[in-house]
Design a protein around this motif. Structure first.
Motif, PDB file in Angstrom:
ATOM      1  N   SER A   1      37.476  49.557  42.484  1.00 20.92           N
ATOM      2  CA  SER A   1      36.117  49.226  42.048  1.00 20.92           C
ATOM      3  C   SER A   1      35.144  50.340  42.412  1.00 20.92           C
ATOM      4  CB  SER A   1      35.659  47.911  42.685  1.00 20.92           C
ATOM      5  OG  SER A   1      36.477  46.845  42.275  1.00 20.92           O
TER       6      SER A   1
ATOM      7  N   TRP B   1      38.777  30.466  50.098  1.00 21.50           N
ATOM      8  CA  TRP B   1      38.061  31.661  49.688  1.00 21.50           C
ATOM      9  C   TRP B   1      38.785  32.881  50.255  1.00 21.50           C
ATOM     10  CZ3 TRP B   1      34.293  31.294  46.170  1.00 21.50           C
ATOM     11  CH2 TRP B   1      33.741  30.036  45.962  1.00 21.50           C
TER      12      TRP B   1
ATOM     13  N   TRP C   1      38.195  26.146  40.175  1.00 25.77           N
ATOM     14  CA  TRP C   1      38.456  27.483  40.695  1.00 25.77           C
ATOM     15  C   TRP C   1      38.079  27.618  42.163  1.00 25.77           C
ATOM     16  CZ3 TRP C   1      34.993  30.996  42.714  1.00 25.77           C
ATOM     17  CH2 TRP C   1      33.636  30.664  42.574  1.00 25.77           C
ATOM     18  N   GLY C   2      37.179  26.825  42.655  1.00 21.71           N
ATOM     19  CA  GLY C   2      36.737  26.941  44.045  1.00 21.71           C
ATOM     20  C   GLY C   2      37.466  26.025  45.011  1.00 21.71           C
TER      21      GLY C   2
ATOM     22  N   LEU D   1      39.277  35.333  42.084  1.00 20.66           N
ATOM     23  CA  LEU D   1      38.288  35.994  42.922  1.00 20.66           C
ATOM     24  C   LEU D   1      36.864  35.575  42.562  1.00 20.66           C
ATOM     25  CD1 LEU D   1      39.759  39.589  43.085  1.00 20.66           C
ATOM     26  CD2 LEU D   1      39.461  38.010  44.987  1.00 20.66           C
ATOM     27  N   SER D   2      36.677  35.115  41.330  1.00 23.49           N
ATOM     28  CA  SER D   2      35.353  34.665  40.900  1.00 23.49           C
ATOM     29  C   SER D   2      35.519  33.588  39.837  1.00 23.49           C
ATOM     30  CB  SER D   2      34.540  35.830  40.335  1.00 23.49           C
ATOM     31  OG  SER D   2      35.047  36.204  39.067  1.00 23.49           O
ATOM     32  N   SER D   3      34.439  32.941  39.515  1.00 19.07           N
ATOM     33  CA  SER D   3      34.491  31.904  38.489  1.00 19.07           C
ATOM     34  C   SER D   3      34.686  32.488  37.097  1.00 19.07           C
ATOM     35  CB  SER D   3      33.203  31.082  38.513  1.00 19.07           C
ATOM     36  OG  SER D   3      32.091  31.895  38.217  1.00 19.07           O
ATOM     37  N   TYR D   4      34.446  33.783  36.923  1.00 12.26           N
ATOM     38  CA  TYR D   4      34.599  34.410  35.613  1.00 12.26           C
ATOM     39  C   TYR D   4      36.047  34.459  35.158  1.00 12.26           C
ATOM     40  CZ  TYR D   4      29.846  35.916  36.470  1.00 12.26           C
ATOM     41  OH  TYR D   4      28.511  35.931  36.740  1.00 12.26           O
TER      42      TYR D   4
ATOM     43  N   GLU E   1      45.171  37.174  41.969  1.00 17.43           N
ATOM     44  CA  GLU E   1      44.823  35.832  41.499  1.00 17.43           C
ATOM     45  C   GLU E   1      46.061  34.958  41.296  1.00 17.43           C
ATOM     46  OE1 GLU E   1      42.194  36.507  38.151  1.00 17.43           O
ATOM     47  OE2 GLU E   1      40.458  36.526  39.495  1.00 17.43           O
TER      48      GLU E   1
ATOM     49  N   ASN F   1      38.410  32.135  35.888  1.00 20.64           N
ATOM     50  CA  ASN F   1      39.064  30.844  36.060  1.00 20.64           C
ATOM     51  C   ASN F   1      40.019  30.570  34.910  1.00 20.64           C
ATOM     52  OD1 ASN F   1      39.744  28.314  36.964  1.00 20.64           O
ATOM     53  ND2 ASN F   1      37.951  27.323  36.093  1.00 20.64           N
TER      54      ASN F   1
END
Length: 82
Positions: free
Chosen positions: A16, A78, A73-74, A60-63, A54, A65
């Motif tokens: 990243s 974490w 997703w949560g 890693l994020s809701s995007y 994943e 899912n």
């Protein structure tokens, strides 16, 4: 397991960071084909590492899912809880 978990997160962060740096360079050098090729390769690598993470530890994020029928997703731990 925690060591491998941390290694994957570290690799995602490294990729990243490199992508962010190249994105800044490409803002001022939009015609640089070499930088664009490097960015695309890093993006491919990052997507692969994120997919591996994943698959083992959850999104890693809701995007990202993958479960479209249920918003869960949560529900897994974490990343910092592993």
């Amino acid at each position: 397991m925690a060591v491998y978990h941390n290694a994957l997160l570290m690799r995602i962060n490294e990729l990243s960071f490199a992508m962010d740096e190249l994105r800044l360079f490409l803002d001022t050098h939009p015609d640089c084909r070499e930088a664009l090729a490097q960015y695309n390769e890093l993006q491919r690598q990052r997507m692969a590492v994120v997919a591996e993470y994943e698959a083992k530890y959850g999104p890693l994020s809701s995007y990202g899912n993958p479960n479209c029928d249920n918003w869960d997703w949560g529900t897994r731990p974490w990343p910092w809880q592993n």
